[in-house]
Design a protein around this motif. Structure first.
Motif, PDB file in Angstrom:
ATOM      1  N   GLU A  56      62.570  36.903  35.232  1.00 48.53           N
ATOM      2  CA  GLU A  56      62.609  38.185  34.523  1.00 48.53           C
ATOM      3  C   GLU A  56      61.592  39.140  35.145  1.00 48.53           C
ATOM      4  N   VAL A  57      62.004  40.381  35.327  1.00 45.44           N
ATOM      5  CA  VAL A  57      61.123  41.449  35.812  1.00 45.44           C
ATOM      6  C   VAL A  57      61.458  42.693  35.002  1.00 45.44           C
ATOM      7  N   GLY A  58      60.445  43.411  34.530  1.00 45.20           N
ATOM      8  CA  GLY A  58      60.671  44.658  33.802  1.00 45.20           C
ATOM      9  C   GLY A  58      61.507  44.489  32.537  1.00 45.20           C
ATOM     10  N   GLY A  59      61.407  43.303  31.914  1.00 46.08           N
ATOM     11  CA  GLY A  59      62.141  43.049  30.681  1.00 46.08           C
ATOM     12  C   GLY A  59      63.592  42.651  30.884  1.00 46.08           C
ATOM     13  N   LYS A  60      64.025  42.510  32.156  1.00 51.59           N
ATOM     14  CA  LYS A  60      65.428  42.165  32.442  1.00 51.59           C
ATOM     15  C   LYS A  60      65.501  40.912  33.310  1.00 51.59           C
ATOM     16  N   GLU A  61      66.527  40.095  33.065  1.00 49.40           N
ATOM     17  CA  GLU A  61      66.735  38.924  33.907  1.00 49.40           C
ATOM     18  C   GLU A  61      67.233  39.390  35.272  1.00 49.40           C
ATOM     19  N   VAL A  62      66.579  38.916  36.332  1.00 50.24           N
ATOM     20  CA  VAL A  62      66.965  39.320  37.691  1.00 50.24           C
ATOM     21  C   VAL A  62      67.525  38.153  38.504  1.00 50.24           C
ATOM     22  N   ALA A  63      67.366  36.929  37.986  1.00 50.12           N
ATOM     23  CA  ALA A  63      67.918  35.754  38.661  1.00 50.12           C
ATOM     24  C   ALA A  63      68.232  34.701  37.612  1.00 50.12           C
ATOM     25  N   GLY A  64      69.343  34.012  37.822  1.00 48.39           N
ATOM     26  CA  GLY A  64      69.761  32.991  36.870  1.00 48.39           C
ATOM     27  C   GLY A  64      69.483  31.592  37.366  1.00 48.39           C
ATOM     28  N   GLU A  65      70.167  30.628  36.747  1.00 44.46           N
ATOM     29  CA  GLU A  65      69.936  29.226  37.046  1.00 44.46           C
ATOM     30  C   GLU A  65      70.309  28.872  38.480  1.00 44.46           C
ATOM     31  N   SER A  66      69.451  28.062  39.097  1.00 44.86           N
ATOM     32  CA  SER A  66      69.697  27.565  40.448  1.00 44.86           C
ATOM     33  C   SER A  66      69.066  26.183  40.540  1.00 44.86           C
ATOM     34  N   LYS A  67      69.905  25.154  40.513  1.00 44.72           N
ATOM     35  CA  LYS A  67      69.393  23.769  40.537  1.00 44.72           C
ATOM     36  C   LYS A  67      68.771  23.402  41.880  1.00 44.72           C
ATOM     37  N   ASP A  68      69.002  24.221  42.933  1.00 39.65           N
ATOM     38  CA  ASP A  68      68.396  23.892  44.222  1.00 39.65           C
ATOM     39  C   ASP A  68      67.173  24.753  44.531  1.00 39.65           C
ATOM     40  N   THR A  69      66.742  25.595  43.580  1.00 42.79           N
ATOM     41  CA  THR A  69      65.487  26.335  43.725  1.00 42.79           C
ATOM     42  C   THR A  69      64.453  25.579  42.899  1.00 42.79           C
ATOM     43  N   LEU A  70      63.502  24.965  43.608  1.00 48.07           N
ATOM     44  CA  LEU A  70      62.592  24.023  42.961  1.00 48.07           C
ATOM     45  C   LEU A  70      61.137  24.447  43.020  1.00 48.07           C
ATOM     46  N   PHE A  71      60.408  24.085  41.977  1.00 50.15           N
ATOM     47  CA  PHE A  71      58.966  24.256  41.849  1.00 50.15           C
ATOM     48  C   PHE A  71      58.446  22.826  41.680  1.00 50.15           C
ATOM     49  N   VAL A  72      57.862  22.280  42.744  1.00 51.91           N
ATOM     50  CA  VAL A  72      57.454  20.875  42.751  1.00 51.91           C
ATOM     51  C   VAL A  72      55.934  20.795  42.660  1.00 51.91           C
ATOM     52  N   VAL A  73      55.434  20.030  41.694  1.00 54.41           N
ATOM     53  CA  VAL A  73      53.983  19.884  41.508  1.00 54.41           C
ATOM     54  C   VAL A  73      53.605  18.422  41.703  1.00 54.41           C
ATOM     55  N   ARG A  74      52.694  18.198  42.660  1.00 55.05           N
ATOM     56  CA  ARG A  74      52.141  16.864  42.930  1.00 55.05           C
ATOM     57  C   ARG A  74      50.631  17.030  42.978  1.00 55.05           C
ATOM     58  N   GLY A  75      49.925  16.482  42.005  1.00 54.42           N
ATOM     59  CA  GLY A  75      48.478  16.710  41.928  1.00 54.42           C
ATOM     60  C   GLY A  75      48.267  18.176  41.645  1.00 54.42           C
ATOM     61  N   ASP A  76      47.463  18.869  42.468  1.00 54.61           N
ATOM     62  CA  ASP A  76      47.296  20.316  42.285  1.00 54.61           C
ATOM     63  C   ASP A  76      48.066  21.099  43.353  1.00 54.61           C
ATOM     64  N   VAL A  77      48.934  20.405  44.100  1.00 47.85           N
ATOM     65  CA  VAL A  77      49.722  21.052  45.154  1.00 47.85           C
ATOM     66  C   VAL A  77      51.087  21.455  44.600  1.00 47.85           C
ATOM     67  N   VAL A  78      51.484  22.694  44.905  1.00 49.42           N
ATOM     68  CA  VAL A  78      52.779  23.224  44.494  1.00 49.42           C
ATOM     69  C   VAL A  78      53.599  23.502  45.747  1.00 49.42           C
ATOM     70  N   VAL A  79      54.858  23.049  45.747  1.00 51.37           N
ATOM     71  CA  VAL A  79      55.777  23.332  46.850  1.00 51.37           C
ATOM     72  C   VAL A  79      56.986  24.043  46.257  1.00 51.37           C
ATOM     73  N   LEU A  80      57.279  25.237  46.762  1.00 53.08           N
ATOM     74  CA  LEU A  80      58.463  25.980  46.331  1.00 53.08           C
ATOM     75  C   LEU A  80      59.544  25.753  47.372  1.00 53.08           C
ATOM     76  N   LYS A  81      60.713  25.287  46.909  1.00 56.08           N
ATOM     77  CA  LYS A  81      61.792  24.917  47.827  1.00 56.08           C
ATOM     78  C   LYS A  81      63.095  25.579  47.423  1.00 56.08           C
ATOM     79  N   LYS A  82      63.914  25.852  48.431  1.00 58.31           N
ATOM     80  CA  LYS A  82      65.298  26.297  48.232  1.00 58.31           C
ATOM     81  C   LYS A  82      66.134  25.292  48.987  1.00 58.31           C
ATOM     82  N   GLY A  83      66.800  24.393  48.260  1.00 55.22           N
ATOM     83  CA  GLY A  83      67.496  23.291  48.916  1.00 55.22           C
ATOM     84  C   GLY A  83      66.476  22.387  49.584  1.00 55.22           C
ATOM     85  N   ASP A  84      66.675  22.092  50.881  1.00 58.63           N
ATOM     86  CA  ASP A  84      65.731  21.250  51.624  1.00 58.63           C
ATOM     87  C   ASP A  84      64.643  22.064  52.305  1.00 58.63           C
ATOM     88  N   LYS A  85      64.723  23.388  52.226  1.00 57.27           N
ATOM     89  CA  LYS A  85      63.801  24.271  52.952  1.00 57.27           C
ATOM     90  C   LYS A  85      62.598  24.648  52.081  1.00 57.27           C
TER      91      LYS A  85
END
Length: 162
Positions: A56-85
């Motif tokens: 959401e940006v500016g009170g409006k949804e700008v992107a919907g569900e995406s099962k291949d867009t990931l926010f991965v947390v291991r310890g204090d490390v965050v990896v943002l992924k799109k598919g395998d990239k």
């Protein structure tokens, strides 16, 4: 004898101050200080793989569900992924685990926004993780508005079941 005194004083200062290495430019510790129990518990709640539900940006949804867009947390490390990239890598620093909403900083260490620190508020409710972030002033709520004076976004993620 004078050198021994200076060495002893230096060692005493190091022991008192701990291992805090400062980046000269930002004055921000490179090493995350030891977390207190509440911050440790919050970091534990963020662990795992989260898939993108909405943005959401500016009170409006700008992107919907995406099962291949990931926010991965291991310890204090965050990896943002799109598919395998991998798109970005960073660290999450719990700033205030007791406030409502809770606060963390997302420090981007690799990728397009390398060097950026996103000031965030967040909540984790069972299998839903939601955070709102901005660069200049930390948001005060888990929502955006058309009246936001700086670019602020809120992202919602669901816990990926493996």
């Amino acid at each position: 004898s004078t050198m021994l005194q200076i060495g002893t004083i230096g060692l005493a200062c190091l022991l008192l101050l701990g291992d805090v290495r400062l980046r000269p430019s930002a004055g921000v510790p490179l090493v995350q200080p030891k977390l207190d129990a509440a911050a440790e518990k919050e970091l534990e709640r963020l662990q795992g793989v989260w898939y993108h539900v909405s943005r959401e940006v500016g009170g409006k949804e700008v992107a919907g569900e995406s099962k291949d867009t990931l926010f991965v947390v291991r310890g204090d490390v965050v990896v943002l992924k799109k598919g395998d990239k991998v798109s970005q890598v960073g660290t999450v620093r719990i700033v205030d685990p007791n406030s409502t909403p809770k606060k963390f900083d997302l420090v981007i260490t690799d990728g397009a926004n390398e060097g950026m620190t996103v000031l965030c508020v967040y909540e984790v409710d069972a299998d839903v993780f939601r955070y709102c972030g901005a660069l200049k002033a930390r948001p005060t709520s888990l929502a955006t508005s058309a009246d936001d004076t700086e670019y602020t976004y809120c992202s919602t993620y669901g816990k990926l079941k493996r």
